[in-house]
Every structure is written in C-alpha cells, then in structure tokens.
Write a protein that holds these residues in place. Structure first.
Motif, short mmCIF file in Angstrom:
data_model
loop_
_atom_site.label_atom_id
_atom_site.label_comp_id
_atom_site.label_asym_id
_atom_site.label_seq_id
_atom_site.Cartn_x
_atom_site.Cartn_y
_atom_site.Cartn_z
N ILE A 38 0.84 -1.20 0.00
CA ILE A 38 0.00 0.00 0.00
C ILE A 38 0.87 1.25 0.00
N ARG A 39 1.95 1.21 0.74
CA ARG A 39 2.85 2.36 0.81
C ARG A 39 3.40 2.72 -0.57
N ILE A 40 3.72 1.71 -1.36
CA ILE A 40 4.24 1.94 -2.71
C ILE A 40 3.16 2.61 -3.57
N VAL A 41 1.93 2.17 -3.44
CA VAL A 41 0.84 2.71 -4.24
C VAL A 41 0.52 4.16 -3.87
N VAL A 42 0.54 4.49 -2.58
CA VAL A 42 0.11 5.83 -2.16
C VAL A 42 1.24 6.85 -2.10
N GLN A 43 2.48 6.40 -2.24
CA GLN A 43 3.60 7.35 -2.21
C GLN A 43 3.51 8.32 -3.37
N THR B 286 6.06 25.77 -10.10
CA THR B 286 4.87 25.84 -10.96
C THR B 286 4.86 24.77 -12.04
N ASN B 287 5.99 24.16 -12.34
CA ASN B 287 5.99 23.16 -13.41
C ASN B 287 6.21 21.73 -12.90
N MET B 288 6.24 21.55 -11.59
CA MET B 288 6.32 20.20 -11.04
C MET B 288 5.35 20.10 -9.87
N ALA B 289 4.96 18.87 -9.54
CA ALA B 289 4.06 18.65 -8.41
C ALA B 289 4.21 17.21 -7.94
N PRO B 290 3.94 16.96 -6.66
CA PRO B 290 3.94 15.58 -6.18
C PRO B 290 2.65 14.89 -6.59
N ARG B 291 2.79 13.72 -7.20
CA ARG B 291 1.61 12.97 -7.65
C ARG B 291 1.85 11.49 -7.46
N ARG B 292 0.76 10.77 -7.37
CA ARG B 292 0.85 9.30 -7.35
C ARG B 292 1.02 8.84 -8.78
N ALA C 142 15.31 5.61 -8.46
CA ALA C 142 15.88 6.66 -9.31
C ALA C 142 15.05 7.93 -9.32
N ILE C 143 13.75 7.83 -9.04
CA ILE C 143 12.90 9.01 -9.13
C ILE C 143 12.81 9.72 -7.77
N LEU C 144 12.42 10.99 -7.82
CA LEU C 144 12.43 11.82 -6.62
C LEU C 144 11.11 11.75 -5.88
N SER C 145 11.19 11.56 -4.57
CA SER C 145 9.98 11.58 -3.75
C SER C 145 9.56 13.03 -3.52
N SER C 146 8.34 13.20 -3.09
CA SER C 146 7.77 14.54 -2.98
C SER C 146 8.50 15.44 -1.98
N ASN C 147 9.17 14.86 -1.01
CA ASN C 147 9.85 15.69 -0.01
C ASN C 147 11.14 16.33 -0.54
N GLN C 148 11.49 16.07 -1.79
CA GLN C 148 12.71 16.65 -2.37
C GLN C 148 12.42 17.85 -3.27
N ALA C 149 11.19 18.31 -3.29
CA ALA C 149 10.80 19.40 -4.20
C ALA C 149 11.62 20.67 -3.96
N LEU D 120 11.50 16.97 -20.96
CA LEU D 120 10.60 16.27 -20.04
C LEU D 120 9.17 16.60 -20.42
N GLU D 121 8.33 15.57 -20.42
CA GLU D 121 6.92 15.75 -20.78
C GLU D 121 6.05 15.79 -19.53
N ALA D 122 4.91 16.43 -19.66
CA ALA D 122 3.94 16.46 -18.56
C ALA D 122 3.61 15.03 -18.14
N GLY D 123 3.64 14.77 -16.85
CA GLY D 123 3.35 13.44 -16.33
C GLY D 123 4.58 12.60 -16.07
N ASP D 124 5.74 13.01 -16.62
CA ASP D 124 6.97 12.26 -16.37
C ASP D 124 7.39 12.38 -14.91
N ALA D 125 7.80 11.27 -14.33
CA ALA D 125 8.41 11.32 -13.00
C ALA D 125 9.81 11.89 -13.16
N ILE D 126 10.23 12.69 -12.20
CA ILE D 126 11.54 13.34 -12.28
C ILE D 126 12.58 12.49 -11.56
N ALA D 127 13.69 12.24 -12.25
CA ALA D 127 14.81 11.49 -11.66
C ALA D 127 16.02 12.41 -11.60
#
Length: 116
Positions: A43-48, A66-72, A82-89, A101-108
C-alpha cells in the motif's frame, strides 16, 4: 490469610493472570522499531507521491514549483530508487532539465542538474 497487609495481597491465580497480562502487553509493544509490515508495504508503494512534471519543458529549462508537483504514479513501471519523492521538491527548485521532459513524467536525478 488475614493480617495487616491482606488488603494489598494477591492470590496465586490472580498473580498468574497478572504476569500473563504483563507478558501480553510487552508483546503488544513490539521492539520499538516502526516499519511497514506485510500488506502495508504494498500500500505504501501505491500511495507514495513522486515529483512529476506538470507541463512539458525543454532541455535546459529550469525546474520550478509551478511546473512540477507531487503525484501518485504507477510505480511498477519505473525504478523507484531513481525518481524523486515529494519531499525533495524544495531541493531541486532552480535546477535545469538535462533532457526534454513531458507532462506526467516522474523526475529522476538523471533528468536534472544544478544550475551553475
């Protein structure tokens, strides 16, 4: 037996129940280490939430709030290490994209670099 302290005394059966209750409480307290167990891990993996691009940006463009956001995201399709968790914004605001980078891409970290 009656005596001066018999009101404070406990009989053997009650003492046995008391000791069993203490052992049960010690078992409930666990080892003090808080970590997800069994199904909680899945569950933690899904909701992170991971940092994702909200708009397309080109190589060299700055990453901003304005061009990035934390999302599931569907974490099964990416390397979560490799990708960044929301606490690294706040850490990466002002960094530049090393590729388009395209909209929806996870940032690494491989996709960005500090602006020098």
């Amino acid at each position: 037996m009656e005596g001066l302290d018999h009101h404070f005394s406990i009989d053997p059966e009650t003492m046995t129940a008391y000791v069993a209750a203490v052992w049960r409480i010690e078992a409930m307290l666990g080892n003090g280490v808080k970590a997800p167990i069994g199904p909680e891990h899945d569950i933690r993996i899904v909701v992170q939430r991971y940092l994702t691009m909200m708009i397309d940006i080109a190589r060299g463009d700055a990453i901003g709030r304005t061009n990035m956001a934390p999302r599931r995201i569907d974490a099964s399709k990416v390397d979560r290490a490799a990708i960044l968790s929301s606490n690294q914004a706040s850490r990466i605001v002002g960094w530049r994209a090393t590729r388009d980078l395209e909209a929806g891409d996870a940032i690494a970290f491989a996709d960005i670099e500090p602006a020098c």
